[in-house]
Scaffold this motif. Structure first.
Motif, PDB file in Angstrom:
ATOM      1  N   LEU A 432       0.834  -1.198   0.000  1.00 13.82           N
ATOM      2  CA  LEU A 432       0.000   0.000   0.000  1.00 13.82           C
ATOM      3  C   LEU A 432       0.875   1.257   0.000  1.00 13.82           C
ATOM      4  N   ASN A 433       1.915   1.250   0.835  1.00 16.59           N
ATOM      5  CA  ASN A 433       2.837   2.398   0.865  1.00 16.59           C
ATOM      6  C   ASN A 433       3.406   2.672  -0.520  1.00 16.59           C
ATOM      7  N   ASP A 434       3.784   1.597  -1.212  1.00 18.98           N
ATOM      8  CA  ASP A 434       4.392   1.770  -2.536  1.00 18.98           C
ATOM      9  C   ASP A 434       3.371   2.295  -3.541  1.00 18.98           C
ATOM     10  N   TYR A 435       2.179   1.759  -3.498  1.00 13.38           N
ATOM     11  CA  TYR A 435       1.132   2.253  -4.400  1.00 13.38           C
ATOM     12  C   TYR A 435       0.858   3.730  -4.155  1.00 13.38           C
ATOM     13  N   VAL A 436       0.666   4.052  -2.886  1.00 11.98           N
ATOM     14  CA  VAL A 436       0.309   5.427  -2.531  1.00 11.98           C
ATOM     15  C   VAL A 436       1.433   6.398  -2.920  1.00 11.98           C
ATOM     16  N   ALA A 437       2.680   5.934  -2.778  1.00 10.10           N
ATOM     17  CA  ALA A 437       3.818   6.782  -3.135  1.00 10.10           C
ATOM     18  C   ALA A 437       4.033   6.829  -4.649  1.00 10.10           C
ATOM     19  N   GLY A 438       3.309   5.985  -5.361  1.00  7.97           N
ATOM     20  CA  GLY A 438       3.432   5.978  -6.820  1.00  7.97           C
ATOM     21  C   GLY A 438       4.708   5.325  -7.311  1.00  7.97           C
ATOM     22  N   VAL A 439       5.323   4.438  -6.488  1.00  7.65           N
ATOM     23  CA  VAL A 439       6.541   3.735  -6.931  1.00  7.65           C
ATOM     24  C   VAL A 439       6.189   2.279  -7.217  1.00  7.65           C
ATOM     25  N   GLU A 440       7.065   1.585  -7.894  1.00  9.52           N
ATOM     26  CA  GLU A 440       6.845   0.175  -8.228  1.00  9.52           C
ATOM     27  C   GLU A 440       6.694  -0.629  -6.936  1.00  9.52           C
ATOM     28  N   PRO A 441       5.574  -1.337  -6.727  1.00  7.90           N
ATOM     29  CA  PRO A 441       5.392  -2.076  -5.469  1.00  7.90           C
ATOM     30  C   PRO A 441       6.453  -3.156  -5.285  1.00  7.90           C
ATOM     31  N   ALA A 442       7.035  -3.209  -4.089  1.00  6.93           N
ATOM     32  CA  ALA A 442       8.126  -4.138  -3.795  1.00  6.93           C
ATOM     33  C   ALA A 442       7.674  -5.579  -4.002  1.00  6.93           C
ATOM     34  N   GLY A 443       8.477  -6.343  -4.739  1.00  7.32           N
ATOM     35  CA  GLY A 443       8.236  -7.778  -4.893  1.00  7.32           C
ATOM     36  C   GLY A 443       7.026  -8.116  -5.743  1.00  7.32           C
ATOM     37  N   LYS A 444       6.424  -7.107  -6.355  1.00  6.15           N
ATOM     38  CA  LYS A 444       5.183  -7.377  -7.105  1.00  6.15           C
ATOM     39  C   LYS A 444       5.528  -8.005  -8.444  1.00  6.15           C
ATOM     40  N   ALA A 445       4.869  -9.123  -8.740  1.00 13.67           N
ATOM     41  CA  ALA A 445       5.116  -9.774 -10.026  1.00 13.67           C
ATOM     42  C   ALA A 445       4.111  -9.254 -11.035  1.00 13.67           C
TER      43      ALA A 445
END
Ligand code: FES
Ligand SMILES: [Fe+2]
Length: 445
Positions: A432-445
């Motif tokens: 959620l943090n990554d989405y909200v920050a607009g960066v590539e979500p960690a470990g997301k395939a």
């Protein structure tokens, strides 16, 4: 806080690293967080909008209001389903005001602009009064992606998100054995609730609360930590396998008499529970055998393709960010929270229950009692706290929502302290943090 250690109960094949980001109260109470989710999270995921059974004829429409957004799913002449934003291109008026509609054309109530089912504008008042000629045939309703899986219809606002079946991975494969395609939605319950949508998401991302909030389940579902298997996937989704037809190992039920309601279930499958006194854990295997032997003649043709585990256990599938599918061989529960249009401290909770269409079966046992095995036998929306049940177990989960929301508003709350088994909560918030920050979500395939 140590959430880095990987407890053995996480399947080694399905574990994901976490960073240890603090989980503070801001995300549950602030309007700024809510606005960031509206901008950067919700457009980037698929949303469950309807069940296919709601669309019988071309022109059948299901509306899905989500936060401030509203989407309509429309059955086409060719049988497919398209999704459109529920806003008239002329000057923005909402087109469909009810939950459902059945129309030949979609006509706006403001100036009567009229659209075909495929979203093409076909009729306007004073067509010659437009620079460049009539807008008919040129203007279309704004379309979203729409696709189906199993009995469900999904929509998505963003063209770059993976196709639905990829996005759902690994569940289409993992759930195949249940054969849910023709399952019938009997319950469609929802309510307005006084807490942020993530409160219930966190709740579904852990089983730590079971002994306290759901003590009645302990004689039927084994919530003992060593017996529960957690899985986290690169997609951001996760799952929990809990042994069913077996009492918890947290309490010594295993060397006692077979506790209720397990004894009744044994009898229902022609097993004498007394034979399992003193070794009640073995009953689970006996029920697998009995279900295989007796199930087909009782109309449970869907048992055939299920694994032993699927025949007796509970498979909780928690899809990022806000959808839970709880599977048992005879029931699929959809549990979901969606954000309130404007208030971060409110949400909408939804609970659907689907059942296999067993031949000859007229009624099913649902979380609110026996109901007819018919599409949408019970459809209702309530306000949580008004005494209307959202389902027995769901009521218990919801019961902590308001008080947790209140506690999170305290200056004294410094951020969550999570045990290893709540790692799925940690992973959820980091994505959620990554989405909200607009960066590539960690470990997301
Ligand atoms: S806003 Fe729809 S016809 Fe004018
Ligand atoms: Fe719960």
């Amino acid at each position: 806080m140590n959430v880095q250690s990987t407890a053995s109960r996480y399947s080694p094949d399905f574990d994901m690293p976490v960073r240890g980001d603090p989980i503070t109260a801001e995300r549950y109470i602030s309007k700024e967080w809510m606005d960031l989710e509206t901008k950067n999270l919700w457009p980037k995921v698929w949303h469950l909008g309807a069940v296919i059974a709601e669309f019988e004829e071309p022109g059948d429409i299901v509306r899905h209001n989500f936060g401030k957004e509203s989407v309509i799913m429309v059955k086409q002449e060719d049988g497919s389903i398209k999704a459109f934003y529920n806003a008239c291109p002329h000057r923005g008026n909402r087109l469909i005001l009810g939950e459902q509609a059945s129309v030949a054309k979609i006509t706006c109530a403001y100036h009567s602009w009229t659209y075909d089912l495929d979203g093409t504008l076909t009729k306007v008042q004073d067509p010659d009064d437009f620079e460049g000629g009539s807008p008919c045939g040129k203007v279309h309703l704004s379309e979203l992606r729409c696709d189906t899986w199993g009995p469900f219809v999904f929509w998505c606002m963003d063209d770059d998100v993976a196709p639905l079946h990829e996005w759902l991975a690994p569940f289409p494969e993992r759930l195949k054995g249940y054969g849910v395609d023709n399952w019938v939605r009997v319950l469609k319950l929802s309510c307005d609730a006084d807490f942020n949508w993530k409160i219930i998401r966190d709740n579904f991302n852990e089983s730590y609360h079971l002994p306290t909030i759901h003590p009645e389940l302990s004689t039927f579902i084994n919530d003992g930590l060593p017996d529960t298997l957690f899985e986290m996937y690169p997609s951001g989704h996760n799952a929990m396998w809990m042994k069913g037809h077996q009492a918890t190992t947290r309490v010594d039920y295993h060397t006692t008499e077979v506790p209720a309601p397990l004894d009744d279930v044994a009898r229902a499958w022609e097993i004498d529970p007394a034979e399992y006194n003193g070794h009640t854990g073995d009953l689970r295997a006996a029920i697998i055998e009995a279900k295989r032997r007796l199930g087909p003649s009782r109309g449970y043709t869907n048992y055939e393709n299920m694994s032993d585990q699927q025949l007796v256990d509970y498979f909780h599938c928690t899809l990022f960010p806000n959808l839970t599918l709880t599977m048992s061989p005879e029931q699929l529960q959809v549990l979901r929270t969606e954000p309130h249009p404007t208030d971060p401290e409110k949400c909408i909770f939804q609970h659907w229950c689907l059942y296999p269409p067993v031949e000859g079966m007229k009624e099913v046992v649902t979380p609110i009692g026996n109901e007819p095995l018919e599409h949408d036998a019970v459809v209702r929306h309530s306000v949580y706290g008004d005494g209307v049940s959202l389902g027995f177990v769901a009521d218990q989960d919801l019961s902590i929502g308001t008080s947790q929301q209140q506690g999170l508003n305290s200056r004294g709350f410094k951020g969550c302290i999570l045990p290893g088994q709540e790692k799925r909560i940690q992973r959820f918030h980091e994505l959620l943090n990554d989405y909200v920050a607009g960066v590539e979500p960690a470990g997301k395939a």
